[in-house]
Enzyme design. Structure first.
Site, PDB file in Angstrom:
ATOM      1  N   LYS A  88      35.948  82.676 -10.181  1.00  0.00           N
ATOM      2  CA  LYS A  88      35.262  82.655  -8.539  1.00  0.00           C
ATOM      3  C   LYS A  88      34.095  83.607  -8.819  1.00  0.00           C
ATOM      4  CE  LYS A  88      39.011  81.799  -5.266  1.00  0.00           C
ATOM      5  NZ  LYS A  88      39.790  81.821  -5.795  1.00  0.00           N
ATOM      6  N   HIS A 121      32.599  82.754  -4.209  1.00  0.00           N
ATOM      7  CA  HIS A 121      33.461  82.858  -3.526  1.00  0.00           C
ATOM      8  C   HIS A 121      33.282  83.313  -1.976  1.00  0.00           C
ATOM      9  CE1 HIS A 121      36.692  85.959  -4.138  1.00  0.00           C
ATOM     10  NE2 HIS A 121      37.543  85.053  -3.190  1.00  0.00           N
TER      11      HIS A 121
END
Ligand code: A2P
Length: 324
Positions: A88, A121
């Protein structure tokens, strides 16, 4: 125990038809000795886990990379393409010109040529140049969603990742992204458990070919942001008892049965084994209905940090667009 075959879902917008194992091994809390972590990953691979979920923020990419290299060397998996690796993009790198360098850094940490899935993220950017776990108010800034997503698409086109996606995006933020995406997100990874079922988001994602991945399906017990109300739930304990299963297995099976995928975190051999034993039994319609009735409550994770007077989200409503 023979390795379990974990079923897979198709990621429609992947670069080449690609499937993702529905059950992944989460590595979010990584305060373990490297050897213990590596041992857990190798054990997981022996048990049948193929999907490993990391993030630049977690600090687990390097250890995971070492574990993957060892698994290949030991012949626990035949080749890299038998594994599914997710990482991420952290907020400090969530700027159009920093996405590719950040992804390349993750690949370097993991000692891999490509990721299977790369996610934004959180829907927030922060001052570039540092990797700060806690996003101070002065560092927070709105994300250039179009620019960052275009760079994510470029990463997929270049083959640095097979698929791209998002994490912690509400229905509204996902819808906004879809309005300009030329490659739609394959996955939206969000908090999801019987206590935060994400019904609206799941319906929206299903209608738009986006796979939902649940994080903290057991309530992330044992972490600073976690809670025990999931594993201690009376309803879930009753269902578990009636099925001869554990509450964790009920939670994992529930995620699977409602059509989502999940990353569950355990570094314990017995619990790793237990968590994978969810594909040869079912929750009944009655069980599902009981779970459906559980009063909903979101965990408090980054909310206090991300709702600030001068940052992009001035209220919980702006962060979650009413989905809280
Ligand atoms: P451990 O690593 O000691 O097994 P989540 O996936 O919701 O983030 O929850 C992770 C937490 O739940 C970890 O603390 C993990 O501890 C614990 N856990 C994982 N699997 C089980 C299980 N089958 N039963 C009880 N606790 C579990």
């Amino acid at each position: 125990m023979a390795a379990t075959h974990i079923s897979e879902v198709v990621l429609e917008s992947s670069n080449g038809r690609r499937t993702m194992p529905v059950l992944g091994f989460g590595t979010a809390s990584n305060n373990l000795q490297r050897e213990v972590f590596i041992e857990a990953v190798l054990e997981a691979i022996k048990l049948g886990y193929r999907h490993f979920d990391t993030a630049s923020l977690y600090g687990s990419e390097q250890s995971l990379g070492v574990a993957i290299a060892q698994a290949l060397k030991l012949g626990l998996v035949a080749s890299r393409d038998k594994l599914f690796i997710t990482s991420k993009l952290w907020s400090n790198d969530a700027h159009p010109d920093l996405v590719l360098p950040a992804l390349k850094k993750s690949l370097q940490n993991l000692e891999l040529d490509y990721l299977d899935l790369y996610l934004i993220h959180w829907p927030i950017s922060a001052t570039p140049g540092k990797l700060s776990h806690f996003l101070e108010e002065k560092d927070q800034m709105p994300m250039d969603f179009k620019g960052v997503w275009a760079a994510m698409e470029e990463a997929q086109r270049l083959g640095l990742t097979k698929s791209i996606g998002i994490s912690n995006f509400s229905t509204k933020k996902t819808q906004n992204l879809l309005s300009f995406a030329t490659i739609p997100p394959s996955v939206n990874q969000v908090e999801m458990s019987p206590f935060w079922q994400q019904k609206k988001l799941r319906e929206f994602c299903k209608a738009n070919g986006i796979v939902v991945t649940a994080f903290s399906p057991l309530g992330a017990i044992g972490t600073s942001w976690g809670t025990n109300y999931v594993l201690e739930s009376k309803v879930l304990n009753e269902i578990a008892k009636a099925r001869g299963k554990t509450v964790a297995q009920v939670c994992i099976r529930w995620v699977y049965q409602v059509g989502a995928t999940l990353a569950v975190k355990s570094y314990n051999k017995e619990r790793l084994k237990q968590n994978v034993q969810v594909f040869d039994w079912e929750l009944t319609e009655e069980d599902l209905e009981k779970i459906n009735q559980i009063p909903q409550r979101r965990m408090i994770s980054r909310e206090e940090e991300l709702v600030t007077a001068t940052g992009p989200y001035k209220s919980l409503d702006e962060l979650w667009d009413g989905e809280y």
